[in-house]
Scaffold this active site. Structure first.
Site, PDB file in Angstrom:
ATOM      1  N   CYS A 131      37.903  11.742 -16.358  1.00  0.00           N
ATOM      2  CA  CYS A 131      37.275  10.539 -16.008  1.00  0.00           C
ATOM      3  C   CYS A 131      38.737   9.481 -16.109  1.00  0.00           C
ATOM      4  CB  CYS A 131      36.736   9.148 -16.579  1.00  0.00           C
ATOM      5  SG  CYS A 131      37.123   9.156 -18.775  1.00  0.00           S
ATOM      6  N   HIS A 238      38.388   1.784 -16.573  1.00  0.00           N
ATOM      7  CA  HIS A 238      39.153   2.600 -16.766  1.00  0.00           C
ATOM      8  C   HIS A 238      40.233   2.003 -15.986  1.00  0.00           C
ATOM      9  CE1 HIS A 238      37.460   5.433 -19.669  1.00  0.00           C
ATOM     10  NE2 HIS A 238      37.819   6.064 -19.581  1.00  0.00           N
TER      11      HIS A 238
END
Length: 338
Positions: A131, A238
């Site tokens: 990711c 993130h």
């Protein structure tokens, strides 16, 4: 138009459920969906696309009983190693979210905005990158094409959902003072410079993934990459500070123009009005958000970027579905490969 039979493996997990959500939003030409999970979840009912689906136990007998064209995997590395080859052998294109296949030279590692043509040489398994790498390379790829990247320094600030339900629960329960069960220390009101296991060289496996995957996706082993990955008390999204040194001259306006025209990118960069990307603004969105674009004057051709994306959507589920879409567009669903 041909319609396909699609399996979602790990359909009851956090990413699996998000894959189902993304599939409801995108108009894939699908005849049938089959939802697979472990024996523990088999028999449960999931309402999906207006229809009740009974969860199928993931075992070879049940795989072979169905005619599956595409299998979207989010069930962990060990499960993928065991069952992805079974799907692949019997003609399904496996798109896998785990770390099981990313380093295999014969397996494409794909972010459609960056290297969609790599889909064409698959052997019925395509790997979805980590990711943290996915959102980074969406920013880096167009810049590399224009100015040629010499060096990248990653510093990441990664949400607890990247560690699955147990990581999510550690933050939620930690607010009430409960001891952590997933992380080695409390994550509430804390930051952990520790994602995945430590390697002999002092880097974590997460950092090693970013280094390896960046070079593979950008198809350039000469790029120098280093990373420090940190878990922070955020549920979703993130954030990454990315420092880039280029081989070739560039102005800040040129860098911004390249990013402004890049596929899958949204520029949020107006510091005079406190506009910059944040996890809250990226949550449940598919784009990669970029801001704090500024020169790094310590090198001749350097810039700093602040890059944010939803790690469960673009960092996992959406990228998986995008690969399937692109494989269909490219007529790359090959069936059985001799």
């Amino acid at each position: 138009m041909k319609k396909y039979n699609v399996a979602v493996v790990g359909a009851t997990g956090m990413v699996g459920r998000k894959i189902l959500e993304v599939l409801t939003e995108r108009n894939l030409p699908v005849e049938n969906y089959y939802l697979f999970a472990s024996s523990k979840s088999a028999g449960k009912t999931i309402n999906f696309m207006g229809k009740d689906h009974t969860v199928i136990e993931l075992c070879e007998k049940n795989i072979l009983a169905l005619d599956i064209d595409i299998a979207l995997f989010s069930a962990g590395g060990d499960t993928s190693k065991q069952f992805a080859p079974i799907f692949a052998k019997h003609g399904a294109l496996v798109i896998d979210n785990s770390n099981a296949w990313r380093r295999e030279p014969s397996v494409p590692l794909v972010v459609p905005e960056c290297n969609a043509n790599d889909i064409l040489w698959h052997n019925n398994i395509i790997a979805n990158p980590n990711c943290s790498t996915i959102q980074a390379v969406v920013a880096l790829k167009p810049l590399h094409e224009k100015f040629k990247i010499k060096r990248v320094i990653y510093s990441t600030y990664q949400a607890v959902s990247g560690a699955g339900v147990k990581g999510f629960d550690d933050l939620k329960n930690g607010i009430n003072g409960e001891e952590p069960k997933k992380f080695p220390y409390p994550i509430f009101a804390n930051c952990l410079p520790h994602i995945d296991v430590f390697l002999d060289n002092g880097y974590t496996r997460e950092e090693d993934k970013m280094i390896f995957e960046t070079k593979k996706i950008l198809n350039d082993q000469n790029i120098l990459v280093t990373a420090t990955c940190v878990r922070v008390p955020v549920y979703y999204g993130h954030s990454e500070s990315i420092n880039i040194e280029f081989e070739n001259a560039c102005t800040l306006d040129q860098v911004k123009e390249v990013l402004r025209n890049a596929e899958g990118v949204v520029i949020a960069d107006d510091v005079a009005n406190n506009v910059y990307p944040m996890p809250l603004t990226a949550e449940n969105k598919d784009e990669v958000f970029i801001g704090r674009i500024r020169r790094d004057d310590t090198v001749p051709y350097g810039v700093n970027l602040w890059v944010v994306a939803d790690n469960i959507r673009k960092g996992a589920a959406t990228n998986t579905v995008q690969i399937a879409q692109k494989a269909i567009e490219l007529n790359a669903i090959k069936g059985k490969i001799n």
